[in-house]
Design a protein around this motif. Structure first.
Motif, short mmCIF file in Angstrom:
data_model
loop_
_atom_site.label_atom_id
_atom_site.label_comp_id
_atom_site.label_asym_id
_atom_site.label_seq_id
_atom_site.Cartn_x
_atom_site.Cartn_y
_atom_site.Cartn_z
N GLN A 152 0.84 -1.20 0.00
CA GLN A 152 0.00 0.00 0.00
C GLN A 152 0.88 1.26 0.00
N LEU A 153 1.96 1.22 0.78
CA LEU A 153 2.90 2.36 0.86
C LEU A 153 3.50 2.65 -0.51
N MET A 154 3.87 1.58 -1.24
CA MET A 154 4.54 1.74 -2.54
C MET A 154 3.68 2.51 -3.53
N GLU A 155 2.35 2.29 -3.48
CA GLU A 155 1.44 2.89 -4.46
C GLU A 155 0.82 4.20 -3.98
N THR A 156 0.99 4.52 -2.70
CA THR A 156 0.39 5.75 -2.16
C THR A 156 1.11 6.97 -2.72
N THR A 157 0.34 8.02 -2.99
CA THR A 157 0.90 9.28 -3.49
C THR A 157 1.07 10.27 -2.33
N PHE A 158 2.22 10.87 -2.26
CA PHE A 158 2.53 11.82 -1.18
C PHE A 158 2.82 13.19 -1.77
N ASP A 159 2.19 14.23 -1.23
CA ASP A 159 2.49 15.57 -1.74
C ASP A 159 3.63 16.20 -0.93
N GLN A 160 4.03 17.38 -1.36
CA GLN A 160 5.23 18.03 -0.80
C GLN A 160 5.10 18.28 0.70
N SER A 161 3.91 18.66 1.17
CA SER A 161 3.74 18.97 2.60
C SER A 161 3.97 17.74 3.48
N VAL A 162 3.57 16.57 2.98
CA VAL A 162 3.76 15.32 3.73
C VAL A 162 5.25 14.97 3.79
N ILE A 163 5.95 15.15 2.66
CA ILE A 163 7.39 14.87 2.63
C ILE A 163 8.14 15.86 3.53
N GLU A 164 7.71 17.11 3.52
CA GLU A 164 8.35 18.11 4.37
C GLU A 164 8.20 17.75 5.85
N ASP A 165 7.00 17.30 6.22
CA ASP A 165 6.74 16.88 7.60
C ASP A 165 7.63 15.69 7.97
#
Length: 469
Positions: A190-203
């Motif tokens: 599930q993690l592999m296919e989930t999309t993450f935006d910039q705010s999540v990566i920054e956190d």
């Protein structure tokens, strides 16, 4: 260069000390030497720039190629305001300086745009699989550059277990901290296919300091910039502890480089600078008496063991081990697993059953234990050496750890104990003499059983602090 651009550039430049600025100037001149020396075009001197090819040529040995490409993409992502043309394939001096400033001196907000481009060349959200690949590349590059620059402090890729599985395990551990905006924590496929935006990566970058630290070391050691300054020396010392006591023994530790870095980061700061081998079942023999003899009163220790199914796990003991029928230690103790997954399990506060070591008693359990309770330890090595258990249904009460071994009752394959930080003074004095020096009967007994040749394995190397660097 427009005023706004010039001011931004000067602000970034001012973050560096004069000697740091000259370091960065020198590196840019080196990198742009081949690509920027084309001479004049239309009668005007060409501005020096850095190409991907020049970067790859310079980084061929210090870093894996995929990390060099990621660094290039990060530099290219630096937007110079007021530029008339679109993104160039060549890196300008301003981009190089701002890249260095943001990644080496910036906060999570300043780093994030560059890190996003290092994860993916295209703008917009990124997939979990792309973040995993970036994280694995980063950890692999860290191990590679520290090994290449001889900064592993006495560890190396020969005296530790395979780094490749350690890279994957540490990446998985860091990725487990990724949390979506709704607080959900995707795992596995599930993690592999989930999309993450910039705010999540920054956190994530903000909460997981290893990402910034590893990038910092990869850049400084890869480019050989700012690496000799005091703050950088401290970074590497705290990152990788000096290794003592393993040299010349032909021993391959149960630890790999990524797990050493991760476990060391969870130790109290004053203990992170040095690990010294006290006991190895492969050197000192499979004996509970030998184990006790080598680890008692030696200060804080890390115990690591491998069961016959290949699971690797252990614990950090915050105090010297003492043989007594009471629990000891404090809430700085923790349990950990290294393989098949890498994780640290800290105290819950539920009880104070941190550490236990007993031997030769009729009424109390004899063995070494951490967490849980008698006959139900989170980690237990029986005094009948070779047997142990890790009981946790569903979790260890003291450390909230799951079952660490493959089977609840396991058979021991190998074990090591490492003193962390400086040895207590009384331990150093005692350590100067071998049991074979003070007990002639022990020497005679060994010779009678044909084991005198192994006595060097039992003797601690003298002056080890001096020759292991």
């Amino acid at each position: 260069m427009g005023n706004a651009e010039s001011n931004t550039y000067q602000n970034h430049l001012s973050r560096f000390l004069p000697e740091e600025q000259s370091d960065i100037d020198r590196m840019f001149d080196t990198l742009s030497g081949s690509s920027g020396a084309a001479g004049a075009k239309n009668g005007k001197a060409m501005k020096k720039t850095v190409t991907l090819a020049a970067l790859q040529a310079y980084m061929q040995e210090p870093l894996p190629e995929q990390m060099t490409v990621r660094l290039y993409n990060g530099m290219k992502s630096v937007d110079l305001t007021g530029k008339s043309s679109g993104p160039s394939e060549q890196i300008a001096k301003e981009q190089f300086v701002i890249f260095m400033s943001n990644l080496l001196k910036g906060n999570a907000d300043e780093k994030i745009t560059i890190i996003m481009r290092m994860i993916s060349k295209t703008e917009g959200p990124v997939k979990g699989k792309q973040i995993q690949e970036f994280t694995e590349d980063l950890i692999m590059s860290l191990v590679h550059v520290l090994s290449f620059r001889k900064e592993l402090q006495g560890w190396n890729l020969e005296n530790t277990r395979d780094a490749a599985s350690g890279v994957k395990a540490l990446a998985s551990q860091l990725l487990s901290e990724l949390k979506l905006a709704d607080g959900k924590n995707p795992v596995g496929p599930q993690l592999m296919e989930t999309t993450f935006d910039q705010s999540v990566i920054e956190d994530w970058v903000y909460r997981v300091p290893q990402i910034s630290t590893f990038l910092n070391v990869v850049i400084r050691q890869g480019f050989r910039v700012l690496y000799s300054l005091p703050d950088q020396a401290k970074d590497v010392v705290n990152l990788v502890p000096a290794c003592k006591g393993i040299r010349g023994r032909g021993l391959v530790s149960l630890f790999d480089i990524p797990s050493i870095i991760y476990i060391n980061s969870h130790l109290p700061a004053e203990l992170q600078h040095k690990w010294q081998l006290l006991f190895s079942s492969r050197v000192h023999g499979e004996s509970f008496s030998q184990l006790c003899g080598h680890i008692v009163n030696k200060g804080p220790c890390i115990v690591i063991l491998k069961d016959l199914d290949g699971y690797i796990f252990g614990g950090f003991a915050s105090h010297s081990w003492e043989v007594k029928p009471q629990f000891q230690g404090d809430n700085r103790c923790f349990l950990f697993s290294v393989f098949p997954s890498l994780a640290v399990y800290t105290c819950t506060g539920y009880n104070d059953h941190y550490m236990y070591l007993n031997h030769g008693q009729q009424t109390m359990p004899n063995g070494l234990g951490m967490g849980g309770q008698h006959d139900y330890f989170g980690l237990w090595i029986d005094s009948d050496y070779g047997k142990g258990h890790s009981k946790a249904k569903p979790r260890c009460t003291t450390y909230n750890s799951p079952q660490l071994s493959a089977k609840e009752n396991f058979t021991l394959d190998a074990m090591e104990v490492w003193a962390v930080g400086d040895l207590p003074e009384n331990a150093v004095i005692k350590g100067k003499k071998s049991i074979l020096d003070v007990d002639p009967e022990a020497q005679a007994l060994l010779e009678m059983t044909g084991k005198s040749r192994q006595s060097d394995g039992l003797r601690e190397p003298l002056g080890d602090d001096d020759d292991d660097n």
